[in-house]
Design an enzyme around this catalytic site. Sequence first.
Site, PDB file in Angstrom:
ATOM      1  N   SER A 230       0.832  -1.207   0.000  1.00 56.51           N
ATOM      2  CA  SER A 230       0.000   0.000   0.000  1.00 56.51           C
ATOM      3  C   SER A 230       0.867   1.258   0.000  1.00 56.51           C
ATOM      4  CB  SER A 230      -0.914   0.018   1.230  1.00 56.51           C
ATOM      5  OG  SER A 230      -0.177   0.300   2.400  1.00 56.51           O
ATOM      6  N   GLU A 249       6.523  -0.308  -5.401  1.00 56.73           N
ATOM      7  CA  GLU A 249       5.370  -0.444  -6.307  1.00 56.73           C
ATOM      8  C   GLU A 249       4.149  -0.446  -5.409  1.00 56.73           C
ATOM      9  OE1 GLU A 249       2.321  -1.281  -7.828  1.00 56.73           O
ATOM     10  OE2 GLU A 249       2.938  -3.377  -7.770  1.00 56.73           O
ATOM     11  N   CYS A 283      -2.975  -4.522  -8.285  1.00 54.40           N
ATOM     12  CA  CYS A 283      -2.711  -3.093  -8.276  1.00 54.40           C
ATOM     13  C   CYS A 283      -3.041  -2.434  -9.616  1.00 54.40           C
ATOM     14  CB  CYS A 283      -1.259  -2.817  -7.893  1.00 54.40           C
ATOM     15  SG  CYS A 283      -0.068  -3.766  -8.829  1.00 54.40           S
ATOM     16  N   GLU A 377      -7.924   3.108  -3.895  1.00 57.87           N
ATOM     17  CA  GLU A 377      -7.736   1.816  -4.554  1.00 57.87           C
ATOM     18  C   GLU A 377      -8.682   0.816  -3.899  1.00 57.87           C
ATOM     19  OE1 GLU A 377      -4.049  -1.078  -5.807  1.00 57.87           O
ATOM     20  OE2 GLU A 377      -3.945  -0.100  -3.861  1.00 57.87           O
TER      21      GLU A 377
END
Length: 475
Positions: A230, A249, A283, A377
């Site tokens: 995260s 990432e 993701c 997200e």
Amino acid sequence: MSTKALPYYLANRPVYANEDLEVLDKHTGEVAWRVANADDAIVDKAIAAAVKASRPMAELPAYKRRDALLHCVERFREREEELIEVLIVEGGKVRRDAKGEVTRLIETFQVAAEEATRIGGEVIPMDISPRAELYSGMWKRVPIGPVSFITPFNFPYNLVAHKIAPAIAAGCPFILKPAEKTPVGALLMGEILSECDLPEGAFSILCVDREDAARFTEDERLKLMSFTGSDKVGWMLKSKAGKKPVVMELGGNAACLVDEDADIDDAVARVLFGGFYQSGQSCVSVQRVLVHEAIFDDFSRKLCKEVGDLPGGDPRDEDTWIGPLITEGDAKRVVDWIQEAVDGGGKLLVGGEREGSTVRPAVVENVPADSKLRVEEVFGPVVTLERFSDFDAALDTINDSRYGLQAGLFIRDIGKINKAWNRLEVGGVIINDVPSFRVDHMPYGGVKDSGLGREGIRYAIEDMTEIRLLAIRDI
């Protein structure tokens, strides 16, 4: 599957220290494995072993690094069904998703094996000035030293592979902390790596409680940290990393644009895949879909029909699409976010029901600009739809996000393709496919809150190596 005890790996060797970490079957909720947990003292030993292994790893010939990686490829192929079963159980995946991840695991190690023998350098012309004409120059890449990795739950093989395979290729000893919810895949990789003729201390794979994990980030003996997870945790860790470089990432809320000249059926099929494979726990899962107003109604109708027909059932059945989210709490959160968007004026077109930790795939139209489904997200099986008429304005809408990992656009106009490539604030622009598309040798990563640096074997090797110059005066 009966409950089984698993070790951690310290300096290449399995250690059955305890059975403190319970790993659940995500489909049944039952305990499937009991895994040994490491503490701070063990992490310290692992780092010391990695430091000791730095020179032997750096001096390990390229062909030996390649052969170790190829050994892993061979063993992954031999144990493919076992690897698939582990993913179904610990990751909550359905067979089609588990099989796809094992395929990518094999491909990632194969690419790393090839790259292990291609880490070269360059001759530099020095006679650009009279003062340097008697010199020759060249540079090569050398391993940066011991490195640390922290990986998330959603791809227990492939996200681990994208860290440890380039480390072996580059000649860097590593310590790895896999996700506590899905550590078994990484430990299986440790088991196979332990069969290789690598220097003692080349790797440690440690399940560690958060309070004992600080050394992965803060220890100055480590020369790089690579984190996938995260954005909140990633930026916090970066602030504590000190002088070492950090690769992160961190995910996103990926957008997909479908222009008026797109093949609607093809775009629907790919958005269906991009939005709902792995129950949206990726993701680069498709989250925001912008559709030209001329085809919006047709696209929406066809997408909702396909989403409503996605089959649940036995996770080991090749046709099953729908699996659980990693926890019931995550499923509740996804449903709450859907309800928030509906309460704010959005329209739920299909799905959104929850049973335990499973959420039926959902499509929501006209999501408010300030709702969590729009700005955060979701990491679940939800796709939002909105209309657009002006292409330039649609690009601005895609950019209107704190994330910037990848974007997908279904367009045919080369001028629009170039404009999107130039203007979109993302790490990758995917044309005529969804942002979820990834081949494991590609440079992969994002901008803004989606992270720093790039994965993909060659690019990870560059992060794990340094340029060392040699200049020689002719006398």
